[in-house]
Design an enzyme around this catalytic site. Structure first.
Site, PDB file in Angstrom:
ATOM      1  N   CYS A 169       0.947  -1.001   0.103  1.00 16.97           N
ATOM      2  CA  CYS A 169       0.320   0.202   0.123  1.00 16.97           C
ATOM      3  C   CYS A 169       1.015   1.084   0.135  1.00 16.97           C
ATOM      4  O   CYS A 169       1.408   0.869  -1.266  1.00 16.97           O
ATOM      5  CB  CYS A 169      -0.827   0.009   0.960  1.00 16.97           C
ATOM      6  SG  CYS A 169      -2.281   1.220   1.029  1.00 16.97           S
ATOM      7  N   HIS A 176      -3.727  -5.311   0.984  1.00 21.71           N
ATOM      8  CA  HIS A 176      -3.089  -5.413   2.431  1.00 21.71           C
ATOM      9  C   HIS A 176      -3.131  -6.987   2.176  1.00 21.71           C
ATOM     10  O   HIS A 176      -4.047  -7.731   2.797  1.00 21.71           O
ATOM     11  CB  HIS A 176      -3.586  -5.042   2.965  1.00 21.71           C
ATOM     12  CG  HIS A 176      -3.430  -3.330   4.057  1.00 21.71           C
ATOM     13  ND1 HIS A 176      -2.709  -2.796   4.266  1.00 21.71           N
ATOM     14  CD2 HIS A 176      -3.930  -2.111   3.103  1.00 21.71           C
ATOM     15  CE1 HIS A 176      -2.506  -1.771   4.089  1.00 21.71           C
ATOM     16  NE2 HIS A 176      -3.551  -1.224   3.252  1.00 21.71           N
ATOM     17  N   GLU A 181      -1.683  -8.440   4.778  1.00 19.49           N
ATOM     18  CA  GLU A 181      -1.160  -9.490   5.973  1.00 19.49           C
ATOM     19  C   GLU A 181      -2.515  -9.172   6.490  1.00 19.49           C
ATOM     20  O   GLU A 181      -2.555  -9.655   7.881  1.00 19.49           O
ATOM     21  CB  GLU A 181       0.125  -8.092   6.977  1.00 19.49           C
ATOM     22  CG  GLU A 181      -1.327  -6.642   6.654  1.00 19.49           C
ATOM     23  CD  GLU A 181      -0.376  -5.723   5.782  1.00 19.49           C
ATOM     24  OE1 GLU A 181      -0.664  -6.188   4.707  1.00 19.49           O
ATOM     25  OE2 GLU A 181      -0.494  -4.480   6.313  1.00 19.49           O
TER      26      GLU A 181
END
Ligand code: XMP
EC number: 6.3.5.2
Length: 513
Positions: free
Chosen positions: A78, A169, A171
């Protein structure tokens, strides 16, 4: 190892978690201290985090220029992607109109070693987006390898330099293959083995503690929670009787908890333990206080004062051992003026005064809660401690909105004990991250026998979570809750109504204050 450069995203710690799940050691460092961490760690790869900042805004954070010349792989997430593109000569534009937030799908358009054996060209994959700005023109050497409707450069690569950037993202759990993508990066692109284990961590930390402490004396504040308990046992294993534990009992613990702590540490482990009963002092200071942050600040400050007094009484110590975890470290960055926003002041790190003049021993600083539990099991600690639900430092005080009194603490303790007993009996304790009762400053009318009652409302909360950062409510069967409600109203004088809290986090926090 992997160096994670933090630009202040709320989910940076999840990146470290994914890297550890891949069996690789990593450290998160704020962007402005990244260069010095690089020298110390000599990492095999770099991950650049997301951020609430905008790359095009004046004064927004940058990655050290030297990282792009270091010859090691870089993975930008990002803002991390945007800042990499910006610094390497691409173009990023601000977008304050729409942006993409939430679930999105990307189309894989080119093969890449980043996702070999995971994704194929032509496939569609779910990812989680949260951005306004986006990359408009790629720096030299980059090409797109996946696209989405809102982001033509959803995933980009410079395969020669082994630089990767993504607008989404990986994660967070809402990107289902995100953990695997990060694992591919650290194993296949950075060439790291993935052999990091808890047994290794235990031995490394014991050696580190011995080296740091020498023949100095260590004092450790015990709260009864998993974090401080595991810290104490680990430090004790390293240095034995050089450790003294101080249990500041603020009288805001759950039922039976204080007794359990004292017996486990004194009798089972033979650890030197000072038990300070400070209930009166805490309750006196909380008198008339209703503001949540004032409660938290008072409790944190008083904790430290008492701790200092006890440290003096035992003749001082050179080191202070604390059960600080990774999420605490990251959250406390906001106290240092970093870019993250403070939601609540957690008292275990925020209030620690330098004037105590002691060096810190924080062996759990790199771990997440469930990893601390694994370490506790590795250290042979009983399940009742290891699996215990998290309990906030300020204790029951932040589960009693309004004024905290001894009477209200006693009422809440009883209701909470009934609730937890039913949860254990139903075999649900370990399926839940945290369950507790909250005593509301609201009285309602009821009828019991032939009489009218006018008593307090108790709210029950139970959530599932993997890290406390986000949480879902636990979906009990209605019969289960009805049974708990009946027992509480019948057995706990002062409560005549029970409600269940259906709020997830976000937008609610787990605790009520
Ligand atoms: P919130 O309420 O912020 O809580 O969603 C997230 C997790 O942190 C715990 N918590 C604390 N832990 N000191 C702690 O050690 C504190 O001051 C504190 N406040 C909240 C909370 O119980 C949940 O697990």
């Amino acid at each position: 190892s992997i160096l994670i450069v933090d630009f202040g995203s709320q989910v940076t710690q999840l990146i470290a978690r994914r890297v550890r799940e891949a069996g690789v050691y990593s450290e998160i460092v704020p962007f402005n201290r990244a260069e010095e961490a690089f020298q110390r760690l000599q990492p095999k790869g770099i991950i650049l985090s997301g951020s609430p900042a905008s790359v095009v805004a004046e004064g927004s954070p940058r990655a050290p220029e030297s990282f792009f010349q270091a010859g090691i792989p870089i993975f930008g997430i990002c803002y991390g992607q945007q800042v990499m593109c910006h610094q390497l000569g691409g173009k990023v534009t601000a977008n304050d109109v729409d942006g993409e937030f939430g679930r999105a799908f990307i189309d894989v358009i080119a093969p890449s070693p980043l996702f070999e054996n995971l994704w194929k060209v032509g496939e569609k994959h779910q990812v989680w987006m949260s951005h306004a700005d986006r990359v408009e023109a790629l720096p030299e050497g980059f090409k797109p390898i996946a696209v989405s409707d809102g982001a033509p450069f959803a995933l980009i690569a410079d395969e020669n330099r082994r630089f990767y950037g993504m607008q989404f993202h990986p994660e967070v759990v809402h990107t289902p293959d995100g953990g695997k993508l990060i694992a591919h990066f650290v194993h296949d692109i950075c060439g790291l083995a993935g052999d990091w284990t808890m047994a290794e961590f235990r031995q490394t930390k014991i050696a580190e503690i011995r080296k740091q402490v020498g023949d100095g004396r260590v004092i450790c504040g015990l709260s009864g929670g998993v974090d401080s308990s595991v810290t104490a046992v680990l430090v004790h294993e390293a240095i034995g009787d050089q450790l003294t534990c101080v249990f500041v009992d603020h009288g805001l613990m759950r039922q039976g908890e204080a007794e359990q702590v004292v017996s486990l540490f004194r009798e089972h482990y033979g650890i030197k333990l000072v038990h300070v009963n400070a209930e009166d002092r805490f309750l006196a200071g909380l008198k008339g206080v209703t503001d949540p942050e004032t409660k938290r600040k008072f409790i944190g400050k008083t904790f430290i004062e008492i701790f200092e007094e006890e440290a003096k009484k035992i003749g001082g110590a050179d080191f202070l051992a604390q059960g600080t975890l990774y999420p605490d470290v990251i959250e406390s960055v906001s106290f240092l003026g970093g870019p993250s926003v403070t939601i609540k002041s957690h008292h275990n790190v925020g209030g620690l005064p330098e004037r105590m003049n002691m060096k810190l021993v924080e062996p759990l600083r790199e771990l997440f809660k469930d990893e601390v539990r694994d370490l506790g099991r590795e250290l042979g600690m009983p399940d009742i401690f290891v699996d215990r639900h998290p309990f906030p430092g300020p204790g029951l005080a932040i589960r009693i909105p309004g004024e905290v009194t001894k009477e209200r603490c006693d009422i809440l303790r009883k209701a909470d004990a009934v609730y937890l007993e039913e949860i254990r009996n139903a075999g649900l304790y370990n399926a839940i991250w945290q369950a507790f009762a909250v005593l509301l400053p609201v009285r309602t009318v009821g009828v019991m026998g032939d009489g009218r009652t006018y008593d307090s409302v108790c709210a029950l909360r139970a959530v599932t979570s993997t890290d406390g950062m986000t949480a879902e409510i636990y979906p009990f069967q209605p019969e289960f809750l009805a049974n708990v409600a009946t027992r509480i109203v019948n057995e706990v004088r002062g409560i005549n109504r029970v409600t269940y809290d259906f709020t997830s986090k976000p937008p609610g926090t787990i605790e009520w204050e």
